[in-house]
Motif scaffolding. Sequence first.
Motif, PDB file in Angstrom:
ATOM      1  N   SER A 153       0.822  -1.216   0.000  1.00  0.00           N
ATOM      2  CA  SER A 153       0.000   0.000   0.000  1.00  0.00           C
ATOM      3  C   SER A 153       0.850   1.258   0.000  1.00  0.00           C
ATOM      4  N   SER A 159      -0.640   0.713   5.938  1.00  0.00           N
ATOM      5  CA  SER A 159      -0.625  -0.656   6.476  1.00  0.00           C
ATOM      6  C   SER A 159      -0.246  -0.712   7.953  1.00  0.00           C
ATOM      7  N   ASN A 162      -5.384  -0.337   6.037  1.00  0.00           N
ATOM      8  CA  ASN A 162      -5.561  -1.561   5.254  1.00  0.00           C
ATOM      9  C   ASN A 162      -6.112  -2.656   6.180  1.00  0.00           C
TER      10      ASN A 162
END
Length: 299
Positions: free
Chosen positions: A43, A139, A166
């Motif tokens: 991410s 994340s 996430n």
Amino acid sequence: MDFDLLVLGDANPDVIVAGAPRAPAWGQREELVEAGKLALGGSGAITACGAARLGLRTAFVGRVGDDAAGRFVLDELVNRGVDVSGCVIDHEAGTALTVVLTDKDGADRAILTATGCLDRLTVADIPPHLRASHVHVASFFLQPGLAAGLPGYLESLDATTSLDTNDDPAGAWKGLDEVLARTTYFLPNDREALAITGADDVEEAARRLRAMGTTPVIKRGGDGALAWTDDGPVRVPARETTVVDTVGAGDSFNAGFLAARSRGLAVRQSLRVAAAAGTLSTRAAGGTAAQPTWEEASS
């Protein structure tokens, strides 16, 4: 400031398998699928590439191993205009690796990640000389070492901030109160917002997140996006396109929102740019292959 954006987070190779069966056959059976692709994943890395593509001076800090996968990650970031001078080369653990299985209609996916050195990143790894107008963290739940030091780090910054958790592999969705109170924009998707708040609908989730001290900006896929500010809800519809692959679309959304805010656009305009950036990124396989330019996302 040296950079418009500093991204802290995950970077790894993605092996994307398109048209995967819902239940792969075991027993050493070999099944054929539609396509496969090696792409930059994570991410944080995808957000950084999207922001650079949109014109922001972008730096990325994360950990990669001293291996071929790590060199692939750093090369991909550099080739997309991202500064990686602050990245840590870990000589004790390998680079994280992810396999993404997308189903036959491309609407859903399963993600298998070997974390490698990913969870070894901490705030102590962030070079003090890297100064940016905005700092984005990706994340959260995959990086407990980074998460532990985030409240104090975010408090120390002379910059706006954002966070995208996430998924939480543990399914606990805990430990965010102190961080969100120090985060300018929180960028979950609708499923994550519901899980974190325990709300029954996305608008109630947005209200609860706003009460925690942040401005929630919630990605809703085909239903567009929702933000909640002091003036209440701000909604924009999704942008239509022919979808090839949704991997990284939320990260490209993040990049679009941050790029628009960096240029001084209001929240509603920034949501429109974000929705366009996320949608346009689905035109090709992988998280970075179809990321739009500023002209494309803002038109």
